[in-house]
Design a protein around this motif. Sequence first.
Motif, PDB file in Angstrom:
ATOM      1  N   VAL A 157      22.484   9.391  49.143  1.00  0.00           N
ATOM      2  CA  VAL A 157      23.829   9.413  50.140  1.00  0.00           C
ATOM      3  C   VAL A 157      24.396  10.588  49.677  1.00  0.00           C
ATOM      4  O   VAL A 157      24.260  10.834  48.096  1.00  0.00           O
ATOM      5  CB  VAL A 157      24.855   8.576  50.153  1.00  0.00           C
ATOM      6  CG1 VAL A 157      25.749   8.882  51.067  1.00  0.00           C
ATOM      7  CG2 VAL A 157      23.955   6.936  50.454  1.00  0.00           C
ATOM      8  N   TYR A 158      24.548  11.498  50.357  1.00  0.00           N
ATOM      9  CA  TYR A 158      24.749  13.242  50.149  1.00  0.00           C
ATOM     10  C   TYR A 158      26.607  13.894  50.798  1.00  0.00           C
ATOM     11  O   TYR A 158      26.895  13.414  51.515  1.00  0.00           O
ATOM     12  CB  TYR A 158      24.048  14.428  50.422  1.00  0.00           C
ATOM     13  CG  TYR A 158      24.254  15.757  50.275  1.00  0.00           C
ATOM     14  CD1 TYR A 158      24.682  16.401  49.384  1.00  0.00           C
ATOM     15  CD2 TYR A 158      25.006  17.013  51.515  1.00  0.00           C
ATOM     16  CE1 TYR A 158      24.347  17.609  48.891  1.00  0.00           C
ATOM     17  CE2 TYR A 158      25.697  17.650  51.255  1.00  0.00           C
ATOM     18  CZ  TYR A 158      25.652  18.325  50.106  1.00  0.00           C
ATOM     19  OH  TYR A 158      25.555  19.596  49.795  1.00  0.00           O
ATOM     20  N   HIS A 159      27.439  13.889  49.800  1.00  0.00           N
ATOM     21  CA  HIS A 159      28.406  14.384  50.113  1.00  0.00           C
ATOM     22  C   HIS A 159      29.204  15.553  49.547  1.00  0.00           C
ATOM     23  O   HIS A 159      28.626  15.133  48.580  1.00  0.00           O
ATOM     24  CB  HIS A 159      28.993  12.688  50.262  1.00  0.00           C
ATOM     25  CG  HIS A 159      30.640  14.080  50.472  1.00  0.00           C
ATOM     26  ND1 HIS A 159      30.958  14.062  52.243  1.00  0.00           N
ATOM     27  CD2 HIS A 159      31.441  13.757  49.782  1.00  0.00           C
ATOM     28  CE1 HIS A 159      32.343  14.477  52.046  1.00  0.00           C
ATOM     29  NE2 HIS A 159      33.312  14.565  50.517  1.00  0.00           N
ATOM     30  N   GLN A 160      29.176  16.597  50.206  1.00  0.00           N
ATOM     31  CA  GLN A 160      30.246  17.718  49.643  1.00  0.00           C
ATOM     32  C   GLN A 160      31.607  18.110  50.093  1.00  0.00           C
ATOM     33  O   GLN A 160      31.447  18.245  52.056  1.00  0.00           O
ATOM     34  CB  GLN A 160      29.085  18.790  49.918  1.00  0.00           C
ATOM     35  CG  GLN A 160      29.400  19.932  49.098  1.00  0.00           C
ATOM     36  CD  GLN A 160      28.322  20.965  49.222  1.00  0.00           C
ATOM     37  OE1 GLN A 160      27.511  20.628  48.410  1.00  0.00           O
ATOM     38  NE2 GLN A 160      28.323  22.669  50.203  1.00  0.00           N
ATOM     39  N   ASN A 161      31.946  18.347  49.732  1.00  0.00           N
ATOM     40  CA  ASN A 161      33.743  18.813  50.018  1.00  0.00           C
ATOM     41  C   ASN A 161      34.250  19.884  49.449  1.00  0.00           C
ATOM     42  O   ASN A 161      34.073  20.310  49.105  1.00  0.00           O
ATOM     43  CB  ASN A 161      34.609  18.023  50.161  1.00  0.00           C
ATOM     44  CG  ASN A 161      35.696  18.238  51.083  1.00  0.00           C
ATOM     45  OD1 ASN A 161      35.841  19.198  51.843  1.00  0.00           O
ATOM     46  ND2 ASN A 161      37.053  18.157  50.189  1.00  0.00           N
ATOM     47  N   GLU A 162      33.995  21.632  50.565  1.00  0.00           N
ATOM     48  CA  GLU A 162      34.404  22.462  49.705  1.00  0.00           C
ATOM     49  C   GLU A 162      33.345  22.988  48.312  1.00  0.00           C
ATOM     50  O   GLU A 162      34.112  23.649  47.526  1.00  0.00           O
ATOM     51  CB  GLU A 162      36.379  22.464  49.572  1.00  0.00           C
ATOM     52  CG  GLU A 162      36.229  22.380  50.677  1.00  0.00           C
ATOM     53  CD  GLU A 162      38.581  22.452  50.674  1.00  0.00           C
ATOM     54  OE1 GLU A 162      38.486  22.796  49.444  1.00  0.00           O
ATOM     55  OE2 GLU A 162      38.745  22.827  51.330  1.00  0.00           O
ATOM     56  N   GLY A 163      32.400  23.388  48.962  1.00  0.00           N
ATOM     57  CA  GLY A 163      31.663  23.400  47.026  1.00  0.00           C
ATOM     58  C   GLY A 163      31.842  22.514  46.637  1.00  0.00           C
ATOM     59  O   GLY A 163      30.640  22.758  45.809  1.00  0.00           O
TER      60      GLY A 163
END
Length: 396
Positions: free
Chosen positions: A200-206
């Motif tokens: 699972v991939y998640h990114q928030n503001e870099g």
Amino acid sequence: MENVNVLISGASVGGPALAYFLNRYGFNVTVVERAPHLRPGGQAIDVRAAALDVVEQMGVLDEMRRLRTDIRGMSIVDASGKELYRTTEHTFTGGVIANSDVEILRDDLCSLIYEAGGDGIEYLFDDSITSITQDEHTTRVTFENRAPRDFDIVVGADGLHSNVRRLVFGPESQFIHHLGGSYMGVFTAPNFLDLDHWQVYHQNEGAGGIIMSVRDDTELRVYAGFFAEEPLDYDYRDLAAQKRIIADRLANAGWEFPNALKYMWDAPDFHFDSASQIRMDSWSRGSVVLLGDAGYCGSPLSGQGTSMALIGAYVLAGELKAAGGDHVAAFAAYEKELRGFIERNQDIALANVEERSARAEALADRSEAEIAQEMGEQGDHERFRDVVTSYSLKSY
């Protein structure tokens, strides 16, 4: 070649692979490793094309396939865990699933190669080289914890921050090239997400990354990353400080990263580094030569670091055999054989950095769901394919 004594610094992938072949060719081989044992942890790494032929010659291909991560697919989620994208055709860590590549945990592959080497290879764990002095006939090496010894050849297979490279070729700053400001920490956690052969991939503001299940879902490997506009100044041996960097940078990452980072503090296998390359005009100086990341790190953005190390080990050992232990001739042949292939692989990472930058600019005003869809469908899954399959092993 029983009278040719070779010292290899580094017991990750390339060093033990080189030791395996040199030992079979009759060289006297010693491997020195700073850690007290084989280092645990690390990324899931990919073995592709000609590198598969290397491990097959070592007799570990079947076992490597048995230990593969066997990931079935991946998802991209938002901060609340809502799934924005799903696929069973490819993954961020391994690319297209339906191919002959083998994705395996770095420490599992290292153990396989080490065990394949057998008793004929001397390993000096919990030690490190402190000086290397060359003269016309021998190379004297001093160690932190053992008496000095003379060798005919010294190989630096000790990674991005190579000690051998620093001692013989000069400061790291002369050769390192940072790519796109990417940094990543990797560590093991229990499978508190109950993932089933999935990532699972998640990114928030870099800031964010990937969490994937491994070892038949008994563990998770957490990839915690972020982007920095300027290269960070940190001690690459100070793990506690590196963990604090990850904790600070991912404080607002969202999704399950706050829970995952709770396991980071006590993780025995934490690793942290930048996405960087090593580029050098020559990989050898006198009787000292560099292998893998020490001489030509491609960075994780190339997807080819492990394969380059395995192929490099095979070619370096083969050229030393062909030259009868004459390191001058062997090192020249090693570089002539591999430099074009290595540069093409390193260029993969540069192209990936350019594409990611262009993609980020193009998606600046899109919704989170649209961004996830674009990221999932336009990943760098096959960029390396032509480069990898274009190389065939020489016979030695």
